[in-house]
Each structure stands twice: as structure tokens, then as C-alpha cells.
Write a protein that holds these residues in place. Sequence first.
Motif, mmCIF file in Angstrom:
data_model
loop_
_atom_site.group_PDB
_atom_site.id
_atom_site.type_symbol
_atom_site.label_atom_id
_atom_site.label_comp_id
_atom_site.label_asym_id
_atom_site.label_seq_id
_atom_site.Cartn_x
_atom_site.Cartn_y
_atom_site.Cartn_z
ATOM 1 N N ARG A 73 -41.302 -21.689 -17.491
ATOM 2 C CA ARG A 73 -40.838 -22.763 -16.604
ATOM 3 C C ARG A 73 -39.593 -22.335 -15.841
ATOM 4 O O ARG A 73 -39.427 -22.641 -14.672
ATOM 5 N N VAL A 74 -38.699 -21.621 -16.509
ATOM 6 C CA VAL A 74 -37.492 -21.120 -15.832
ATOM 7 C C VAL A 74 -37.897 -20.232 -14.667
ATOM 8 O O VAL A 74 -37.401 -20.378 -13.551
ATOM 9 N N ARG A 75 -38.843 -19.330 -14.901
ATOM 10 C CA ARG A 75 -39.295 -18.424 -13.828
ATOM 11 C C ARG A 75 -39.955 -19.206 -12.701
ATOM 12 O O ARG A 75 -39.750 -18.906 -11.526
ATOM 13 N N GLN A 76 -40.753 -20.203 -13.070
ATOM 14 C CA GLN A 76 -41.411 -21.030 -12.063
ATOM 15 C C GLN A 76 -40.377 -21.744 -11.195
ATOM 16 O O GLN A 76 -40.461 -21.718 -9.967
ATOM 17 N N GLU A 77 -39.398 -22.360 -11.820
ATOM 18 C CA GLU A 77 -38.388 -23.106 -11.078
ATOM 19 C C GLU A 77 -37.536 -22.168 -10.226
ATOM 20 O O GLU A 77 -37.196 -22.493 -9.091
ATOM 21 N N TYR A 78 -37.191 -21.004 -10.752
ATOM 22 C CA TYR A 78 -36.397 -20.051 -9.978
ATOM 23 C C TYR A 78 -37.179 -19.538 -8.777
ATOM 24 O O TYR A 78 -36.638 -19.400 -7.679
ATOM 25 N N THR A 79 -38.454 -19.279 -8.970
ATOM 26 C CA THR A 79 -39.302 -18.826 -7.866
ATOM 27 C C THR A 79 -39.346 -19.867 -6.759
ATOM 28 O O THR A 79 -39.205 -19.549 -5.573
ATOM 29 N N GLU A 80 -39.524 -21.117 -7.129
ATOM 30 C CA GLU A 80 -39.556 -22.186 -6.132
ATOM 31 C C GLU A 80 -38.207 -22.344 -5.438
ATOM 32 O O GLU A 80 -38.139 -22.560 -4.237
ATOM 33 N N TRP A 81 -37.138 -22.227 -6.204
ATOM 34 C CA TRP A 81 -35.808 -22.346 -5.614
ATOM 35 C C TRP A 81 -35.563 -21.234 -4.605
ATOM 36 O O TRP A 81 -35.069 -21.490 -3.505
ATOM 37 N N THR A 82 -35.895 -19.990 -4.966
ATOM 38 C CA THR A 82 -35.670 -18.885 -4.028
ATOM 39 C C THR A 82 -36.554 -19.009 -2.799
ATOM 40 O O THR A 82 -36.122 -18.676 -1.696
ATOM 41 N N ARG A 83 -37.762 -19.502 -2.966
ATOM 42 C CA ARG A 83 -38.638 -19.710 -1.810
ATOM 43 C C ARG A 83 -38.017 -20.724 -0.855
ATOM 44 O O ARG A 83 -37.998 -20.522 0.359
ATOM 45 N N THR A 84 -37.479 -21.790 -1.390
ATOM 46 C CA THR A 84 -36.841 -22.815 -0.568
ATOM 47 C C THR A 84 -35.596 -22.255 0.121
ATOM 48 O O THR A 84 -35.384 -22.488 1.318
ATOM 49 N N GLU A 85 -34.803 -21.507 -0.627
ATOM 50 C CA GLU A 85 -33.597 -20.917 -0.045
ATOM 51 C C GLU A 85 -33.932 -19.946 1.085
ATOM 52 O O GLU A 85 -33.294 -19.944 2.118
ATOM 53 N N ARG A 86 -34.949 -19.133 0.885
ATOM 54 C CA ARG A 86 -35.351 -18.188 1.955
ATOM 55 C C ARG A 86 -35.804 -18.936 3.184
ATOM 56 O O ARG A 86 -35.510 -18.537 4.311
ATOM 57 N N ALA A 87 -36.523 -20.040 3.003
ATOM 58 C CA ALA A 87 -36.991 -20.823 4.142
ATOM 59 C C ALA A 87 -35.811 -21.416 4.910
ATOM 60 O O ALA A 87 -35.806 -21.416 6.139
ATOM 61 N N VAL A 88 -34.816 -21.881 4.196
ATOM 62 C CA VAL A 88 -33.628 -22.464 4.838
ATOM 63 C C VAL A 88 -32.888 -21.385 5.637
ATOM 64 O O VAL A 88 -32.517 -21.600 6.784
#
Length: 92
Positions: A73-88
Amino acid sequence: MPALADRRAYATELDHLRGSATVPQAERTLDKADIAAAALRTFDVATDGVYATGPLRAEHPVCDDEPDTGRARVRQEYTEWTRTERAVFSRA
């Protein structure tokens, strides 16, 4: 810092396999990563998953049954967070 604890645990696991980390060192970093993952899950449950993303939710029954689910779950959440940050940053 659950993601950092997970990365450290992963690196220590690799070091142990290579012979440069002892079993106690690996166990300590794994314990820290598990504690951080449990804290993330507690936070997600307490906030009704407002900040959580991804298919594996904190309240999912598998989180109680599988010991490695916390770090997944930590990896899943971190992956989603980095994807969002890259998009921003790509829009800036």
C-alpha cells in the motif's frame, strides 16, 4: 515517511542478499518499514481515505490478512503521489 522507510528496507534486504548487511540490520529496517506502513493505514482509516488513492484501500480485508500488504500500500500510494506531482510540474 513510509515510502522512505520502505525504500530503506528494500535496500537493506538487497544488501543482506549481497552479504553486506546482517540479519539484525535487515530485521530492524523491515520492522521500521512495517511500523510506518501501519501508521499510514491508521491515518487513511482515520481520515476515511480522503488522501488515499489506488485500488488497495486501507479498509480492505486483505490488509488484515496479508503481512506484506502494508508495504504494498505504501508503494501504491507513493506511486500515485509521484504521478500527481509529475503532472503538476509538467503543466507549470
